[in-house]
Write a protein that holds these residues in place. Sequence first.
Motif, PDB file in Angstrom:
ATOM      1  N   ASP A 207       0.818  -1.224   0.000  1.00  0.00           N
ATOM      2  CA  ASP A 207       0.000   0.000   0.000  1.00  0.00           C
ATOM      3  C   ASP A 207       0.852   1.275   0.000  1.00  0.00           C
ATOM      4  OD1 ASP A 207       1.013  -0.110   2.535  1.00  0.00           O
ATOM      5  OD2 ASP A 207      -0.879   0.362   3.543  1.00  0.00           O
ATOM      6  N   TRP A 208       2.137   1.161  -0.295  1.00  0.00           N
ATOM      7  CA  TRP A 208       2.972   2.363  -0.377  1.00  0.00           C
ATOM      8  C   TRP A 208       2.602   3.159  -1.634  1.00  0.00           C
ATOM      9  CZ3 TRP A 208       8.762   2.102   1.457  1.00  0.00           C
ATOM     10  CH2 TRP A 208       8.800   1.609   2.757  1.00  0.00           C
ATOM     11  N   LEU A 209       2.849   4.453  -1.577  1.00  0.00           N
ATOM     12  CA  LEU A 209       2.600   5.316  -2.740  1.00  0.00           C
ATOM     13  C   LEU A 209       3.422   4.826  -3.923  1.00  0.00           C
ATOM     14  CD1 LEU A 209       3.083   8.689  -0.895  1.00  0.00           C
ATOM     15  CD2 LEU A 209       1.054   8.135  -2.264  1.00  0.00           C
ATOM     16  N   TYR A 210       2.835   4.885  -5.114  1.00  0.00           N
ATOM     17  CA  TYR A 210       3.686   4.620  -6.280  1.00  0.00           C
ATOM     18  C   TYR A 210       3.334   5.539  -7.440  1.00  0.00           C
ATOM     19  CZ  TYR A 210       0.365   1.297  -8.546  1.00  0.00           C
ATOM     20  OH  TYR A 210      -0.698   0.698  -9.156  1.00  0.00           O
ATOM     21  N   GLU A 211       4.350   5.793  -8.256  1.00  0.00           N
ATOM     22  CA  GLU A 211       4.321   6.889  -9.225  1.00  0.00           C
ATOM     23  C   GLU A 211       4.849   6.421 -10.584  1.00  0.00           C
ATOM     24  OE1 GLU A 211       7.160   9.922  -8.030  1.00  0.00           O
ATOM     25  OE2 GLU A 211       6.244  11.408  -9.345  1.00  0.00           O
ATOM     26  N   PHE A 212       4.338   7.059 -11.630  1.00  0.00           N
ATOM     27  CA  PHE A 212       4.891   6.860 -12.976  1.00  0.00           C
ATOM     28  C   PHE A 212       5.690   8.088 -13.387  1.00  0.00           C
ATOM     29  CE2 PHE A 212       1.395   4.060 -15.108  1.00  0.00           C
ATOM     30  CZ  PHE A 212       2.211   2.959 -15.116  1.00  0.00           C
TER      31      PHE A 212
ATOM     32  N   ARG B  89      15.716   9.242 -26.824  1.00  0.00           N
ATOM     33  CA  ARG B  89      15.722   8.154 -25.845  1.00  0.00           C
ATOM     34  C   ARG B  89      14.475   8.262 -24.968  1.00  0.00           C
ATOM     35  NH1 ARG B  89      17.602   7.112 -20.597  1.00  0.00           N
ATOM     36  NH2 ARG B  89      18.532   5.050 -20.378  1.00  0.00           N
ATOM     37  N   LEU B  90      13.835   7.122 -24.699  1.00  0.00           N
ATOM     38  CA  LEU B  90      12.651   7.120 -23.826  1.00  0.00           C
ATOM     39  C   LEU B  90      12.880   6.147 -22.686  1.00  0.00           C
ATOM     40  CD1 LEU B  90       9.563   6.812 -26.233  1.00  0.00           C
ATOM     41  CD2 LEU B  90      10.192   8.824 -24.902  1.00  0.00           C
ATOM     42  N   SER B  91      12.405   6.467 -21.502  1.00  0.00           N
ATOM     43  CA  SER B  91      12.422   5.481 -20.426  1.00  0.00           C
ATOM     44  C   SER B  91      11.153   5.634 -19.585  1.00  0.00           C
ATOM     45  CB  SER B  91      13.675   5.606 -19.563  1.00  0.00           C
ATOM     46  OG  SER B  91      13.656   6.805 -18.824  1.00  0.00           O
ATOM     47  N   ILE B  92      10.748   4.527 -18.983  1.00  0.00           N
ATOM     48  CA  ILE B  92       9.506   4.508 -18.199  1.00  0.00           C
ATOM     49  C   ILE B  92       9.854   4.047 -16.785  1.00  0.00           C
ATOM     50  CG2 ILE B  92       7.184   3.532 -18.020  1.00  0.00           C
ATOM     51  CD1 ILE B  92       7.468   2.744 -21.030  1.00  0.00           C
ATOM     52  N   ALA B  93       9.676   4.936 -15.813  1.00  0.00           N
ATOM     53  CA  ALA B  93      10.007   4.565 -14.431  1.00  0.00           C
ATOM     54  C   ALA B  93       8.719   4.364 -13.640  1.00  0.00           C
ATOM     55  CB  ALA B  93      10.852   5.666 -13.795  1.00  0.00           C
ATOM     56  N   THR B  94       8.635   3.217 -12.959  1.00  0.00           N
ATOM     57  CA  THR B  94       7.538   2.959 -12.022  1.00  0.00           C
ATOM     58  C   THR B  94       8.192   2.913 -10.650  1.00  0.00           C
ATOM     59  OG1 THR B  94       6.510   1.582 -13.733  1.00  0.00           O
ATOM     60  CG2 THR B  94       5.593   1.421 -11.503  1.00  0.00           C
ATOM     61  N   LEU B  95       7.812   3.865  -9.801  1.00  0.00           N
ATOM     62  CA  LEU B  95       8.541   4.032  -8.546  1.00  0.00           C
ATOM     63  C   LEU B  95       7.670   3.705  -7.338  1.00  0.00           C
ATOM     64  CD1 LEU B  95       9.082   7.116 -10.291  1.00  0.00           C
ATOM     65  CD2 LEU B  95      11.162   6.579  -9.051  1.00  0.00           C
ATOM     66  N   ILE B  96       8.207   2.895  -6.425  1.00  0.00           N
ATOM     67  CA  ILE B  96       7.575   2.743  -5.120  1.00  0.00           C
ATOM     68  C   ILE B  96       8.225   3.817  -4.258  1.00  0.00           C
ATOM     69  CG2 ILE B  96       7.351   1.306  -3.077  1.00  0.00           C
ATOM     70  CD1 ILE B  96       6.904  -1.012  -4.628  1.00  0.00           C
ATOM     71  N   LEU B  97       7.397   4.682  -3.670  1.00  0.00           N
ATOM     72  CA  LEU B  97       7.943   5.876  -3.016  1.00  0.00           C
ATOM     73  C   LEU B  97       8.163   5.667  -1.521  1.00  0.00           C
ATOM     74  CD1 LEU B  97       5.646   8.411  -4.899  1.00  0.00           C
ATOM     75  CD2 LEU B  97       8.010   7.798  -5.447  1.00  0.00           C
ATOM     76  N   GLY B  98       7.066   5.653  -0.789  1.00  0.00           N
ATOM     77  CA  GLY B  98       7.159   5.505   0.662  1.00  0.00           C
ATOM     78  C   GLY B  98       5.774   5.205   1.192  1.00  0.00           C
ATOM     79  N   PRO B  99       5.657   4.930   2.516  1.00  0.00           N
ATOM     80  CA  PRO B  99       4.347   4.611   3.076  1.00  0.00           C
ATOM     81  C   PRO B  99       3.410   5.814   2.956  1.00  0.00           C
ATOM     82  CG  PRO B  99       6.105   4.333   4.715  1.00  0.00           C
ATOM     83  CD  PRO B  99       6.731   4.953   3.522  1.00  0.00           C
TER      84      PRO B  99
END
Length: 307
Positions: free
Chosen positions: A155-160, A248-258
């Motif tokens: 359930d941590w925040l996650y971001e694109f 150049r393209l990149s796709i980041a899926t990040l788990i941030l924090g609680p």
Amino acid sequence: MQVLSLPMEEKFPVVIDVEKTCEEEELKKLREACERWGSFRIINHSIPPTLVADMKKVVEALHDLPLETKKRNTEAIAGGGYVGPTPLSPLYEAIGIYDISSSQSMNNFCSQLHVSPQQRQIMEAYGEAVHGLAVKIAQKMAESLGVVEGADFEDWLYEFRFNKYNFTPETIGSPGVRIHTDSSFLSVLKDDEDVGGLEVMDSSSSFVPIPPFPGTFLVNLGDIARAWSNGRFCNVTHRVQCKEGNKRLSIATLILGPKNRNVEAPEELVNHDHPRLYQPFVYEDYRNLKVSKKIPTKEALELFRLA
Ligand SMILES: O=C(O)CCC(=O)C(=O)O
Ligand SMILES: [Fe+2]
């Protein structure tokens, strides 16, 4: 599942086989990669190649929108929405969705950028699949340190973040993204499969290039991984340089924090030999501070250092 023959003996980047992380040896390798580099590649990750290809097309199409439309992508958090070129990163642009799990956040993004129902469906499918993978890796990282109870990153925040580098033959040698650490716990990065340029810093402060490796993802650990692990995991310092004259393209899926809870090291990682290093803090406060104080590197975490 894809079978890749890899130069496993090469020192860097370390390659982790996700399907083998139930084995002690692979878990040890994972721990060492997290402690030494804060960066590793993953194979056998179970994300279908067709989903990755579809997602890349969506990201490409969104970046091809007129600048005026891209600028509508705004988020309440620092650095969350559209980021345009700056004097330090003149070739870089990014689009982002903060807190993907919130349907409000996804609705806003889709209406801001006129995302079609089909594009939305691909983004949601990719987000769900890569989020599941990211959570699994985070749990394996915790397990590798002996933390099993209470290490639930679900359930941590996650971001694109969808990154685009406007590289041309004339810009070879110029910076793509300046030196930084990510503020996140971890990022599952679909780096460009053809165009290189990403470099990570080793323990002697030299930059080591990460060549493209089709079919794999790169995992980078950020500042929250260091704070959560009580200083054990490395928050990798990295940058992107223009090495060749192609976009150049990149796709980041990040788990941030609680979400709405403090980032703090679990009790298992705090003892006489390892006193608590950082005061507990809320992820969003940390990120806002990092941006407002203009400290893109790991030094920002030192503001929370206890001793
Ligand atoms: O584009 C890349 O390969 C790296 C991007 C990056 O460092 C980031 O999104 O934080
Ligand atoms: Fe980064």
